[in-house]
Structure formats: structure tokens, C-alpha cells
Design a protein around this motif. Structure first.
Motif, PDB file in Angstrom:
ATOM      1  N   ILE A 486       0.657  -1.044   0.006  1.00 33.81           N
ATOM      2  CA  ILE A 486      -0.066  -0.280  -0.634  1.00 33.81           C
ATOM      3  C   ILE A 486       0.823   1.257  -0.002  1.00 33.81           C
ATOM      4  N   GLY A 487       1.860   0.774  -0.443  1.00 41.25           N
ATOM      5  CA  GLY A 487       3.328   2.220  -0.055  1.00 41.25           C
ATOM      6  C   GLY A 487       4.489   2.299  -0.101  1.00 41.25           C
ATOM      7  N   LYS A 488       5.347   3.167   0.427  1.00 40.65           N
ATOM      8  CA  LYS A 488       6.936   2.864   1.037  1.00 40.65           C
ATOM      9  C   LYS A 488       7.040   4.123   1.332  1.00 40.65           C
ATOM     10  N   ILE A 489       8.427   3.431   2.368  1.00 41.65           N
ATOM     11  CA  ILE A 489       8.589   4.369   3.217  1.00 41.65           C
ATOM     12  C   ILE A 489      10.264   4.693   3.179  1.00 41.65           C
ATOM     13  N   GLY A 490      11.155   5.638   3.009  1.00 46.80           N
ATOM     14  CA  GLY A 490      12.718   5.579   2.588  1.00 46.80           C
ATOM     15  C   GLY A 490      12.662   6.490   2.268  1.00 46.80           C
ATOM     16  N   VAL A 491      14.596   6.853   2.186  1.00 46.91           N
ATOM     17  CA  VAL A 491      15.368   7.975   2.203  1.00 46.91           C
ATOM     18  C   VAL A 491      15.946   7.851   0.234  1.00 46.91           C
ATOM     19  N   LEU A 492      15.156   9.272  -0.038  1.00 51.88           N
ATOM     20  CA  LEU A 492      15.397   9.831  -1.625  1.00 51.88           C
ATOM     21  C   LEU A 492      16.875   9.971  -2.149  1.00 51.88           C
ATOM     22  N   HIS A 493      16.712   9.311  -3.217  1.00 56.10           N
ATOM     23  CA  HIS A 493      18.345   8.903  -3.906  1.00 56.10           C
ATOM     24  C   HIS A 493      18.499  10.865  -3.922  1.00 56.10           C
ATOM     25  N   PRO A 494      20.128  10.706  -4.095  1.00 56.61           N
ATOM     26  CA  PRO A 494      20.926  12.287  -3.921  1.00 56.61           C
ATOM     27  C   PRO A 494      20.067  12.802  -5.886  1.00 56.61           C
ATOM     28  N   GLU A 495      19.769  11.560  -6.835  1.00 54.12           N
ATOM     29  CA  GLU A 495      19.896  12.615  -8.198  1.00 54.12           C
ATOM     30  C   GLU A 495      18.061  12.872  -8.077  1.00 54.12           C
ATOM     31  N   LEU A 502      16.569  20.152  -4.631  1.00 52.79           N
ATOM     32  CA  LEU A 502      16.904  20.132  -3.519  1.00 52.79           C
ATOM     33  C   LEU A 502      18.198  20.109  -3.530  1.00 52.79           C
ATOM     34  N   THR A 503      18.947  20.477  -2.268  1.00 50.38           N
ATOM     35  CA  THR A 503      20.159  20.418  -0.859  1.00 50.38           C
ATOM     36  C   THR A 503      20.348  19.085  -0.432  1.00 50.38           C
ATOM     37  N   ASN A 504      19.136  19.253   0.655  1.00 51.43           N
ATOM     38  CA  ASN A 504      19.047  18.983   1.625  1.00 51.43           C
ATOM     39  C   ASN A 504      18.352  17.170   1.463  1.00 51.43           C
ATOM     40  N   PRO A 505      18.978  16.354   2.745  1.00 54.51           N
ATOM     41  CA  PRO A 505      18.466  14.825   2.880  1.00 54.51           C
ATOM     42  C   PRO A 505      17.387  14.831   3.005  1.00 54.51           C
ATOM     43  N   CYS A 506      16.300  14.446   2.214  1.00 53.84           N
ATOM     44  CA  CYS A 506      14.473  13.935   2.374  1.00 53.84           C
ATOM     45  C   CYS A 506      14.945  12.921   2.189  1.00 53.84           C
ATOM     46  N   SER A 507      13.477  12.510   3.356  1.00 53.45           N
ATOM     47  CA  SER A 507      13.462  10.903   3.897  1.00 53.45           C
ATOM     48  C   SER A 507      11.377  11.200   3.148  1.00 53.45           C
ATOM     49  N   CYS A 508      10.863  10.034   3.633  1.00 52.55           N
ATOM     50  CA  CYS A 508       9.092   9.995   2.716  1.00 52.55           C
ATOM     51  C   CYS A 508       9.078   8.969   3.790  1.00 52.55           C
ATOM     52  N   MET A 509       7.536   8.957   3.394  1.00 56.44           N
ATOM     53  CA  MET A 509       6.849   8.119   3.619  1.00 56.44           C
ATOM     54  C   MET A 509       5.245   8.380   3.157  1.00 56.44           C
TER      55      MET A 509
END
Length: 517
Positions: A486-495, A502-509
Motif C-alpha cells: 500500500i506504500g513505501k518508506i525510505g530516504v530519497l536518492h540524491p539524483e 533540493l540540496t538537503n537529504p529527504c526521507s518520506c513515507m
């Protein structure tokens, strides 16, 4: 919806009487148009606007994009004029246009017609040009789908050839120019022209450019950019050759039908058109314009019920005649009956049934979730339901074919090509446009996505490590509920972050809440 500007005095001449703005506004409302007067400030800046009214046209009524169409429709609506019957009249020798196979590389379709023995006035000539511009901006999607060319037939000789040639092999004197240019020279020259510049990318990178010429190799046009000066129409033009080249044949036929029906009233034989024999690249031969009449059956009782009236079939037929009846679907018949009958004449009634409104469970759940996430410090964001293919594919390091996206057939812009399949691009764009805000940014959308295939569920809830090109490898997991992802959770790839600047790390769910209902 498209808006056109009309000269009041010309409109009054066509309608046979003068109107105050209030009178015309009321007439327009009854018919389904909306009129607007210029503001005093606008008139002070440009006194000519004092004689101009703006009229907003329904998006499906291309026949109303010129003063001829509006006047004709209103006169029929007022029962002061009969609905015209458009016909084609074949001459002893048909004009011909042949489409060569090379056009398939750039703009494969073409249709044509002739308006014979037409009489232009300064007003009708200007309206003829304005209608082409309106069609180009609306139905033709800024010439990407269809490009219109109109020519003085007495200055050229058929049969006409529609071909596609390498740019360096195309040379002619374009409209309003004093000398000949090659196609590359024209593309360079018009790159500085505010009117034509937007159309150059349509063919600029193609290996061949479309071109139409006559039996003597006189170039009529290089669609969709510019017509030739040799065949330009003037107030003295008596016979007009109209060609429409296109990437969409159906749209080309509609555009041609619209032009000839609107201006055939100025021919010696009003509302008659001379067809042109077009040989397509596959060898098939067709006569255009087709001017098809469509027959639609509707149930009188059903129409009465949906409009809220009770009239006979004969009266309903008379009302539809007043509307010139442009049918796309049976619902258009119902709408036109209501307009012709008069919305203000329909008696208001309380429905015979009563129901109690209630929220959908998913809306009730999202309202509860909104309060909780707001308390946790998240800001809710609202983003567009449509996005570009790049947003859900290229920028997310994925293939669009794997997205199960719902594609828009004729997107108006590149930003709205598909229904979003994920909320991530919209959130990342929001962050990109708010990089000056203090960190951390905690955003949360409660929005719908559109998918061609909906996953079915069984039992259970857990997360499971997975690979997804959008996320860092080893830092991504699937959210599984009832044995369905039903979805995903993780840290976005730099590319991905780079694509959205965007210049900062980003995590999302991201997950769907509907399975929990």
C-alpha cells in the motif's frame, strides 16, 4: 472558456437592432453566453474599446468564435432567421491536393476546401483572420494539432502538392516579406518575432519541414509557421483556397468545417462550399469538407424529466431548432432544450425523494488524520492532481511504462500530461519552491492518486525491505497491509533530489489509507 471581442455597431447591424448592454447581457444569458463591458479605466487608456464588448464562449461551440457565428446563432434563437443548411457544390473540375508519404515524418494529414465567389468587406475580412487565430489558440492547440492556411485561388494553380522536404531545399517569399528566404533563414528570422516564435519548436528539430506548393512550384505555405506572400488573400480576393494540415485528422476536419460554414454566407450562393479532392499518402481519396449531419435519438419523456418540464415532442423539436443543435452527446440535447425553453421558466420543485447526507468513510478518516498530523508539527500541502510524465518517471529514476498512469489524450501543457500516480513529485516541488523556509520542513498531503490498476488486499500489516530506484538502496521498504503493498518508506536518492533542485537529504513515507476503511 475562450473569449472574443466584438464591435457593437457591427453586431447591431448583423442582429438588425441596437441593444443596451443590459439587454444584450440578458439575451446572452438566455442563450448561454456571458458578455462583459470594458472598464472606464480601460476606455481612458484606449478609447476604441468603448465600442467593444467581450463575449465568453462555451468551450464546445467553435462556431461562436466569430461575430458571424454569434449573430447567426442568436437570430435563429430569436426565431428571426431559419437554421441554414450547409451543402457542397461540385464544379465541373475539382481542385485536387495530393499528400506525399514524406509528410508522415512531421505532419501527416491534410484537408482542403474552396469558398467560391466570396465577397469580403473590411469587417468580414478582419473577422476571417481573427477566427483563424482563435481556432489556432483553442481547438488547434497553438498549431500543434492543426495549422490553417488560406490563399487567393486566382493566384495559384492546382493540383496542389503537400510534401515534406529538408529545410535547405525550401525557399520562398513568406507573408509580408520583400524577398525569398530558405527555411533555416526563416526559422532564424522568426525566432525574434513575438507572434511566430512560439510555433517554431513544433517543426524546428524535424529532419524535414512540411510545405505546400502548386503545379508551378509556387509555395503556398510552410505549416505551421507561415504562408507564402504570393497567394495572400486581400479584400479583393474572390475565391479562397483553404488548407488545414494536421497531426490529428479529425481535428483538421472540424477546423475546416468551422471555417467554411462560418464564411460561406458571403459567397454568391450562401452556405455552399466547393469540395477539394484529397489523395492521402496511403493512396486513399476523399472529398473535403465532409460537413456531416449527425442523428441522435432521445426519449422525450426522459428529457422532460431531467429538465423539469412537460412539453410535446413537436415543441421540443422547435426548441432544438432554435439552438442550431450542435450535438456531441444526448446530454447536449437535454441542455439545449433547457436553454431554449428558458431556465427562468422552469418551475422550482422540491424533489419527491429525501436523503440524509453523510461523509464517505475515507473523508471521515482523513479529517481525523489531519488533526493528528497537525499536532505532530506537519503542514498539509495541496498539489495539482495532474503532472508531467517526467515528474513520475524520469525525475524519479523510473520508466513511465511501469507507472500504471492515466494519460491525458490532448494535454494543454507539458506540466499536465498524466494523473499523478504518487504524491512525492508534488511534495518535492513544494519543497523546491520553499527552500528559503527554516528547516526541518515537515509536509504531508492527503490527496488522491490515479492508477490504471488497483491492488487487491488480503490480511496482515508489516514493512519489507525492497529496491526502488527513487530511494537509496538499502534504505527503502514496502508497507504491506493484508498481503498487498500500500506504500513505501525510505530516504530519497540524491539524483531525485537534484532533479527537484533540493540540496538537503529527504526521507518520506507514502501510503494509501483506503485499505484501512
Amino acid at each position: 472558456m475562450p473569449t472574443i471581442s466584438v464591435n457593437k455597431e457591427e453586431l447591431f447591424r448583423n442582429l438588425g437592432r441596437k441593444y443596451t448592454f443590459e439587454e444584450f447581457d440578458e439575451l446572452g444569458f438566455e442563450f448561454g453566453l456571458e458578455a462583459e463591458e470594458p472598464e472606464e479605466e480601460e476606455i481612458l487608456q484606449n478609447p476604441d474599446l468603448a465600442n467593444v464588448w467581450k463575449i465568453e464562449i462555451p468551450a464546445n461551440r467553435y462556431d461562436l468564435l466569430c461575430i458571424e457565428g454569434i449573430s447567426r446563432a442568436l437570430l435563429v434563437f430569436l426565431e428571426q432567421k431559419q437554421c441554414p443548411r450547409y451543402t457542397t457544390v461540385k464544379p465541373q473540375k475539382l481542385q485536387q491536393m495530393k499528400i506525399l508519404p514524406a509528410t508522415k515524418q512531421v505532419r501527416p494529414h491534410g484537408v482542403a476546401a474552396v469558398l467560391r465567389n466570396i465577397k469580403f468587406t473590411p469587417d468580414s475580412y478582419r473577422s476571417f483572420i481573427d477566427l483563424q487565430d482563435k481556432l489556432h489558440h483553442n481547438l488547434c492547440r497553438r498549431r500543434t494539432l492543426v495549422a490553417i492556411g488560406t490563399h487567393d485561388l486566382d493566384t495559384i494553380q492546382g493540383p496542389f502538392i503537400y510534401d515534406a522536404k529538408p529545410p535547405k531545399d525550401i525557399k520562398f517569399k513568406p507573408l509580408s516579406q520583400a524577398k525569398e528566404f530558405t527555411a533555416p533563414e526563416m526559422m532564424e528570422m522568426y525566432s525574434l518575432d513575438s507572434h511566430l516564435k512560439p510555433y517554431l519548436p513544433i517543426i524546428r528539430d524535424k529532419p524535414v519541414y512540411p510545405v505546400i506548393y502548386d503545379r508551378n512550384n509556387v509555395v503556398l505555405s510552410m505549416p505551421p509557421i507561415i504562408n507564402g506572400d504570393h497567394s495572400k488573400i486581400t479584400l479583393d480576393t474572390r475565391n479562397v483556397f483553404i488548407e488545414s494540415t494536421a497531426t490529428d485528422l479529425n481535428k483538421a476536419k472540424i477546423v475546416l468545417d468551422t471555417l467554411v460554414t462560418m464564411f460561406s454566407e458571403y459567397c454568391d450562393q450562401p452556405f455552399t462550399v466547393e469540395p477539394v479532392e484529397v489523395t492521402h499518402s496511403d493512396g486513399s481519396v476523399h472529398l473535403y469538407p465532409e460537413l456531416p449531419y449527425r442523428y441522435e435519438e432521445v426519449d422525450v419523456e426522459d428529457v422532460n424529466k431531467k429538465v423539469g418540464i412537460s412539453i410535446s415532442a413537436e415543441n421540443m423539436s422547435n426548441l432544438l431548432t432554435k439552438m442550431l443543435e450542435h450535438v456531441i452527446h444526448p446530454c447536449d440535447v437535454i441542455e439545449d432544450v433547457a436553454i431554449a425553453y428558458g431556465y427562468n421558466k422552469i418551475v422550482k420543485k422540491i424533489p419527491a425523494t429525501s436523503t440524509i447526507a453523510d461523509q464517505f468513510p475515507v473523508n471521515k478518516l482523513t479529517d481525523l488524520l489531519r488533526q493528528e498530523v497537525a499536532c505532530a508539527g506537519f503542514t498539509e500541502v495541496l498539489t495539482f492532481a495532474l503532472c508531467s510524465r517526467d515528474d513520475v518517471a524520469t525525475k524519479m529514476r523510473k520508466n513511465i511504462k511501469d507507472s500504471n498512469a492515466v494519460h491525458i489524450a490532448n494535454p494543454k501543457t507539458l506540466e499536465f500530461q498524466i494523473g499523478r500516480t504518487t504524491l512525492l513529485p508534488g511534495v518535492l516541488k513544494t519543497i523546491s519552491n520553499n527552500k528559503n523556509m527554516p528547516l526541518p520542513l515537515k509536509l504531508l498531503p492527503f490527496l488522491d492518486v490515479m492508477l490504471v490498476i488497483i491492488v487487491q488486499s488480503e490480511q496482515g500489516y508489516y514493512i519489507k525491505s525492497c529496491k526502488d530506484a527513487t530511494y537509496f538502496e538499502g534504505r527503502c521498504a514496502e508497507i504491506i497491509f493484508n498481503n498487498s503493498v500500500i506504500g513505501k518508506i525510505g530516504v530519497l536518492h540524491p539524483e531525485v533530489l537534484k532533479e527537484f533542485e533540493l540540496t538537503n537529504p529527504c526521507s518520506c513515507m507514502e501510503f494509501s489509507i483506503e485499505p484501512f476503511l
